[in-house]
Scaffold this motif. Structure first.
Motif, PDB file in Angstrom:
ATOM      1  N   LEU A  72       4.700   7.230   7.771  1.00 40.92           N
ATOM      2  CA  LEU A  72       4.993   8.431   6.932  1.00 40.92           C
ATOM      3  C   LEU A  72       6.160   8.458   5.946  1.00 40.92           C
ATOM      4  O   LEU A  72       7.428   8.042   6.519  1.00 40.92           O
ATOM      5  CB  LEU A  72       5.172   9.860   7.701  1.00 40.92           C
ATOM      6  CG  LEU A  72       5.449  11.056   7.109  1.00 40.92           C
ATOM      7  CD1 LEU A  72       4.333  11.455   6.324  1.00 40.92           C
ATOM      8  CD2 LEU A  72       5.955  12.152   8.155  1.00 40.92           C
ATOM      9  N   LEU A 124       1.726   8.804   2.630  1.00 39.45           N
ATOM     10  CA  LEU A 124       1.586   7.886   3.664  1.00 39.45           C
ATOM     11  C   LEU A 124       1.610   6.531   2.924  1.00 39.45           C
ATOM     12  O   LEU A 124       0.886   6.294   2.036  1.00 39.45           O
ATOM     13  CB  LEU A 124       0.277   7.939   4.631  1.00 39.45           C
ATOM     14  CG  LEU A 124       0.152   9.401   5.329  1.00 39.45           C
ATOM     15  CD1 LEU A 124      -1.189   9.568   5.959  1.00 39.45           C
ATOM     16  CD2 LEU A 124       1.317   9.990   5.945  1.00 39.45           C
ATOM     17  N   ARG A 153      -0.152   2.852   3.591  1.00 41.42           N
ATOM     18  CA  ARG A 153      -1.272   2.416   4.643  1.00 41.42           C
ATOM     19  C   ARG A 153      -1.492   0.996   4.045  1.00 41.42           C
ATOM     20  O   ARG A 153      -1.031   0.411   2.952  1.00 41.42           O
ATOM     21  CB  ARG A 153      -2.522   3.273   4.670  1.00 41.42           C
ATOM     22  CG  ARG A 153      -2.251   4.736   5.048  1.00 41.42           C
ATOM     23  CD  ARG A 153      -3.480   5.337   5.286  1.00 41.42           C
ATOM     24  NE  ARG A 153      -4.228   5.012   6.558  1.00 41.42           N
ATOM     25  CZ  ARG A 153      -5.212   5.298   7.064  1.00 41.42           C
ATOM     26  NH1 ARG A 153      -5.915   6.350   6.431  1.00 41.42           N
ATOM     27  NH2 ARG A 153      -5.757   5.014   8.149  1.00 41.42           N
ATOM     28  N   LEU A 209      -3.865  10.545   9.103  1.00 39.98           N
ATOM     29  CA  LEU A 209      -2.366  10.532   9.716  1.00 39.98           C
ATOM     30  C   LEU A 209      -2.658  10.746  11.058  1.00 39.98           C
ATOM     31  O   LEU A 209      -3.091  11.734  11.687  1.00 39.98           O
ATOM     32  CB  LEU A 209      -1.710  11.592   9.233  1.00 39.98           C
ATOM     33  CG  LEU A 209      -0.180  11.923   9.722  1.00 39.98           C
ATOM     34  CD1 LEU A 209       0.371  10.400   9.620  1.00 39.98           C
ATOM     35  CD2 LEU A 209       0.710  13.026   8.998  1.00 39.98           C
TER      36      LEU A 209
END
Length: 217
Positions: free
Chosen positions: A3, A74, A76, A112
């Protein structure tokens, strides 16, 4: 996946708050009733679309305001992802992925992943079985988003079957304890029983697989 930022607007006690998580680990410190749990609750909502503290969206919205917004970024492996959740005191909530509204909330799940530890987790051991099932379902929803749809189907069939059983009991009370169930009710009950068995087996199989994954090797 981690996050990067969290933006809360009119959520719980937050009027407008943007938090950037720049360090690998973050520890929240503060006095009681300052919003630490509310912040973690916002992350939980983005992860599971559920709150362990409240079942009604209007309780999550700041008083005297009509909506609350939770936004997050986020990081990733394939790049950044933006999540958005809008809660309303009246009307349905909406979700967005990369600033585009999603028609199905199912598509929002599994993006998430979060694990929550709380003193309330003691109830998993000493509490009622439904609490353990709910905990297991929350994990499955994150790992297998399709499970949310499977569980929704099961609960819908269960509600329909229970409603029919109430009708049958009402008929028996009106016509006498020994009154036989009408052929119409009997056929409909058999239909719901079959659907419940099918939906229930899908839920049970996935819960069983999850328990095997959690079992110590």
């Amino acid at each position: 996946m981690y996050l990067k930022s969290l933006h809360l607007r009119q959520f719980r006690n937050y009027r407008d708050c943007l938090i950037n998580f720049d360090a690998p680990k973050t520890i929240l410190l503060g006095n009681n009733a300052q919003g630490k749990s509310n912040l973690l609750e916002a992350v939980e909502l983005l992860s599971t679309l559920k709150s362990h503290r409240s079942a009604r969206d209007r309780e999550l919205v700041l008083e005297t305001t009509p909506i609350a917004e939770i936004r997050a970024t986020l990081e990733r492996t394939y790049g950044s992802v933006e999540l958005g959740l809008t809660l309303r005191t009246q009307g349905r909530r909406t979700v967005a992925l990369n600033q585009e509204s999603l028609r199905r909330q199912l598509d929002f799940l599994g993006i998430l992943n979060a694990v929550q530890f709380s003193s309330l987790d003691l109830e998993l051991v000493r509490g009622a079985p439904e609490r353990r099932r709910a905990w297991l379902d929350s994990i499955l929803t994150q790992l297998e988003p399709i499970y949310a749809y499977i569980l929704q189907q099961y609960n819908q069939v269960l509600r329909q079957r229970n409603a029919l059983l109430k009708k049958i009991r009402k008929q028996q009370q009106e016509e006498g304890v020994d009154a036989s169930v009408s052929k119409e009710f009997h056929a409909e009950l058999a239909l719901w029983d079959a659907q419940l068995a099918t939906a229930g087996s899908r839920v049970t199989r996935r819960r069983g697989r999850m328990l095997k994954r959690l079992a110590p090797s």
